[in-house]
Write a protein that holds these residues in place. Structure first.
Motif: not given
Length: 440
Positions: A129-131, A397-401, A432-434
């Motif tokens: 993502g970015f930060q 179960v993986y979640v990115g956000g 920051a976000t994923i």
């Protein structure tokens, strides 16, 4: 004298006979089984029934094994000494890194104990993502197990969009803003390669590695329109012509088939589209006025799943997953805005993540996970949040956000949810976000 000699001889014979009889009738001494304390290692993502290892013991007799002290009944052991994860059980590195059990081995006469240690190996979690840095520049970032690595120089705004790990190689796609335009790029193990020259806008949105081939989906512009594209090993192929605006948002390779998904805008609005080997299929019907596809996944049985959103006349954007072209609505679209960002299939289970606007009381975007259409709410609606990517490995179960950390300031924290439990991997007062996640 002769009688004395006969008596002595007879006595000697009797002594020999009785002595031999006593030795022959003595029972053989049993030798106890030999077993040492043993240690095994196993991934936390293994499923029930997965073999962990075989216990080792030595004896002249046939041996049988039993567990005498289990750890929450996590493990099963056959009489032959095969150790496995018990039915209905899971491992979780975040809960326990080591489990210790005791066993006994018996030869039918003697029983000997031993201590068995099972070390849990953590899943390797990659997120991109970015930060924002202290100068206010957005920095394309890769997080490996929560540890951040800057991919861009922090001088120009840059964003990483997708990640794929193949062997020891980590591939990340994204874009770098050169002051005017976005330049599509790919990083391999942190080394950047330009896919476009930066003279016009472009984006690398998704990456998939199959064997030695690296596929990237995105778009380029010719100055007047955007063109959906797929790069194979940095060689670009246009999926659409310049007469329409289009973009590819996801790519997936199954065998010799290359799938891309995105949209084509024919002038009336965007139309969700999936391309198979360059041939487009429209996913919308006549009642849909706008739709966009963001992610594509092909199951082991060649079912094609696409995640995105649809909007019917008079309705709001609706989170949608398509199964072989058939739309399944995840939100109702009646006053509540929703969208699906990512789809993943594990066995017969279909996982989708995205968001839905909670209309009351705060009207905030809520991060959500759908499993076979059943929703799990990941955030409580206090702040805006969005689930951008989902990855399933074994039972995990993986979640990115991301989730906003303030209703008055533009601050966001990058978050990874593991089985519904959130872990913030950036500072709450940052930005920051994923956008994507990969686990191995």
């Amino acid at each position: 004298m002769k009688d004395v000699k006969k008596a002595i001889a007879l006595l000697g014979i009797l002594l020999v006979l009785f002595g031999c009889s006593k030795d022959d009738d003595a029972p053989a001494q049993n030798i106890a089984p030999q077993i040492a304390n043993q240690e095994f290692s196993i991934s936390e993502s293994v499923t029930e029934g997965t073999a962990i290892g075989a216990l080792v013991a030595t004896d002249a007799e046939e041996l049988t094994y039993t567990i005498t002290t289990n750890d929450n009944d996590l493990f099963a052991l056959t009489e032959a000494g095969e150790l496995s994860l018990a039915t209905g059980k899971i491992l979780n590195y975040d809960v326990a890194q080591t489990h210790i059990i005791t066993v006994e081995v018996s030869d039918g006469t003697t029983t000997v104990p031993a201590t068995i240690t099972i070390n849990v190996i953590a899943d390797q979690v990659y997120a991109v993502g970015f930060q924002k840095n202290t100068s206010g520049i957005d920095v394309a970032t890769l997080w490996e197990n929560g540890v951040a690595t800057a991919l861009s120089d922090g001088i120009l705004d840059a964003y990483s969009t997708s990640v794929f790990v193949s062997g020891d190689d980590v591939y990340v796609t994204g874009r770098i803003i050169n002051g005017v335009n976005n330049r599509a790029v790919i990083w391999k193990n942190g080394v950047v390669t330009n896919l476009t020259d930066g003279n016009t806008n472009a984006n690398a949105a998704s990456v998939f590695v199959s064997g030695d081939d690296v596929y990237v989906a995105g778009f380029i512009t010719n100055g007047t329109s955007t063109i959906a594209t797929v790069w194979k090993n940095e060689i670009v192929t246009n999926l659409t012509d310049p007469s329409v605006n289009a973009a590819a948002n996801g790519v997936y390779v199954s065998g010799t088939d290359i799938y891309a998904t995105g949209f084509i805008n024919n002038g009336a609005g965007p139309v969700a589209t999936v391309w198979k080997n360059g041939v487009p299929t429209n996913l919308s019907n006549a009642s849909v006025v706008a739709s966009v596809a963001r992610s594509v996944f092909v199951s082991e049985t060649d079912e094609v799943y696409v995640a995105g959103y649809t909007r019917s006349s008079g309705a709001s954007n609706t989170a949608t997953v398509w199964e072989n072209g058939e739309a399944i609505l995840l939100t109702d679209g009646n006053g509540s805005v929703g969208g699906a960002n990512s789809v993943f299939v594990s066995g017969s289970d279909v996982y989708v993540v995205g968001f839905e606007l909670d209309t009351a009381p705060e009207s905030k975007e809520v991060a959500k996970l759908w499993k076979n259409g059943e929703v799990t709410v990941l955030t409580d609606g206090t702040y805006n949040a969005n689930a951008r990517s989902v990855y399933v490995l074994g039972t995990n179960v993986y979640v990115g956000g991301f989730e906003s950390t303030s209703n008055t300031q533009k601050t966001f924290a990058a978050i990874i949810w593991k089985n519904g439990v959130a872990k913030t991997i950036t500072d709450a007062d940052g930005h920051a976000t994923i956008t994507d996640i990969f686990v191995k």
